[in-house]
Design a protein around this motif. Structure first.
Motif, PDB file in Angstrom:
ATOM      1  N   GLN A 189      65.617  24.923  55.954  1.00 32.18           N
ATOM      2  CA  GLN A 189      65.481  23.393  55.717  1.00 32.18           C
ATOM      3  C   GLN A 189      65.377  23.427  54.261  1.00 32.18           C
ATOM      4  O   GLN A 189      64.662  24.358  53.455  1.00 32.18           O
ATOM      5  N   LYS A 190      65.699  22.187  53.734  1.00 37.67           N
ATOM      6  CA  LYS A 190      65.351  21.852  52.348  1.00 37.67           C
ATOM      7  C   LYS A 190      63.945  21.296  52.068  1.00 37.67           C
ATOM      8  O   LYS A 190      63.524  20.485  52.995  1.00 37.67           O
ATOM      9  N   LEU A 191      63.193  21.869  51.312  1.00 43.12           N
ATOM     10  CA  LEU A 191      61.764  21.472  51.039  1.00 43.12           C
ATOM     11  C   LEU A 191      61.487  20.690  49.597  1.00 43.12           C
ATOM     12  O   LEU A 191      62.152  20.920  48.728  1.00 43.12           O
ATOM     13  N   ASP A 192      60.779  19.703  49.854  1.00 44.80           N
ATOM     14  CA  ASP A 192      60.378  19.069  48.815  1.00 44.80           C
ATOM     15  C   ASP A 192      59.408  19.960  47.679  1.00 44.80           C
ATOM     16  O   ASP A 192      58.430  20.625  48.107  1.00 44.80           O
ATOM     17  N   ALA A 193      59.838  19.742  46.620  1.00 43.85           N
ATOM     18  CA  ALA A 193      58.996  20.530  45.375  1.00 43.85           C
ATOM     19  C   ALA A 193      57.825  20.179  45.417  1.00 43.85           C
ATOM     20  O   ALA A 193      56.829  21.272  44.958  1.00 43.85           O
ATOM     21  N   LYS A 194      57.267  19.096  45.754  1.00 43.05           N
ATOM     22  CA  LYS A 194      55.743  18.657  45.667  1.00 43.05           C
ATOM     23  C   LYS A 194      54.975  19.378  46.353  1.00 43.05           C
ATOM     24  O   LYS A 194      53.872  19.537  46.237  1.00 43.05           O
ATOM     25  N   LEU A 195      55.670  19.979  47.443  1.00 41.74           N
ATOM     26  CA  LEU A 195      55.020  20.921  48.351  1.00 41.74           C
ATOM     27  C   LEU A 195      54.261  22.115  47.782  1.00 41.74           C
ATOM     28  O   LEU A 195      53.125  22.649  48.067  1.00 41.74           O
TER      29      LEU A 195
END
Length: 209
Positions: A189-195
């Motif tokens: 899945q595509k993940l938010d870079a903020k994670l």
């Protein structure tokens, strides 16, 4: 105990990163056999957690745990630093990824020796100064090894240079315990870079271990 915990996370973490082909989450279940008469199998499981969620994106990774002592771990690729958050400390401890107190003495690959979640896995056995590390991987979960050449900590660069893939299972044996960690779910899945950013305003300290 803190030194043991950080060593454990160095290994574990060691354990997974993002490569060119895979972005997403891998869930692992863990079991422990203690080699330390002062700590039981159940205590290791309680402290470390018997479940991990590993998130991977662009050469950085984050692990969350359900242990009572360990909360999360974050590797920031551009800084080559590994951050560890424990429940008993307000500060986050960091280790330099270029520093590795361990060393690999021998490496051996065995083809097609196990199946995990339907993936046929090769086995990489690293005989180390600290003990034995066995990793089971499939090339479909590939990684870009050039992203992690500086990640010496936990023998991760050594592992990636030979496997070029994320482990679906690992068995770590050292004087403190034997850990078996097995993937139960793989979710691309595509993940938010903020994670993969440190929480704003959090205090960081160089790890004493």
């Amino acid at each position: 105990m803190k030194k043991i915990i950080l060593t454990f996370w160095t290994l574990l973490i060691t354990i997974i990163l993002l490569g060119q082909d895979f972005e997403g989450k891998i869930t692992y279940t863990n079991s422990y056999k203690s080699n330390n008469p002062q700590v039981s199998d159940t205590q290791w499981s309680t402290f470390m957690g018997n479940k991990y969620e590993y998130f991977i994106k662009g050469g950085s990774y984050k692990t969350t745990a359900n242990g009572t002592l360990l909360q999360w771990q974050l590797y920031v690729n551009k800084d080559n630093k590994l951050y560890t958050k424990m429940a008993n400390s307000e500060a986050v401890f960091w280790n330099d990824g270029a520093t590795n107190p361990d060393s690999v003495l021998n490496a051996q690959i065995n083809k097609g020796v196990a199946k995990v979640l339907g993936y046929t896995c090769d086995e990489l056995i690293l005989t180390c100064k600290s003990g034995t590390q066995k990793y089971y991987f499939n090339s479909k979960l590939s990684v870009t090894k050039n992203l992690f050449t500086k990640h010496k900590l936990g023998n991760w660069a050594e592992y990636i240079s030979k496997a070029n893939a994320l482990p679906l299972k690992l068995v770590i044996e050292n004087p403190q315990f034997i850990l078996e960690s097995v993937a139960t779910e793989v979710v691309p899945q595509k993940l938010d870079a903020k994670l993969f950013l440190l929480p704003e305003g959090i205090q960081t300290e160089k790890s004493p271990y």
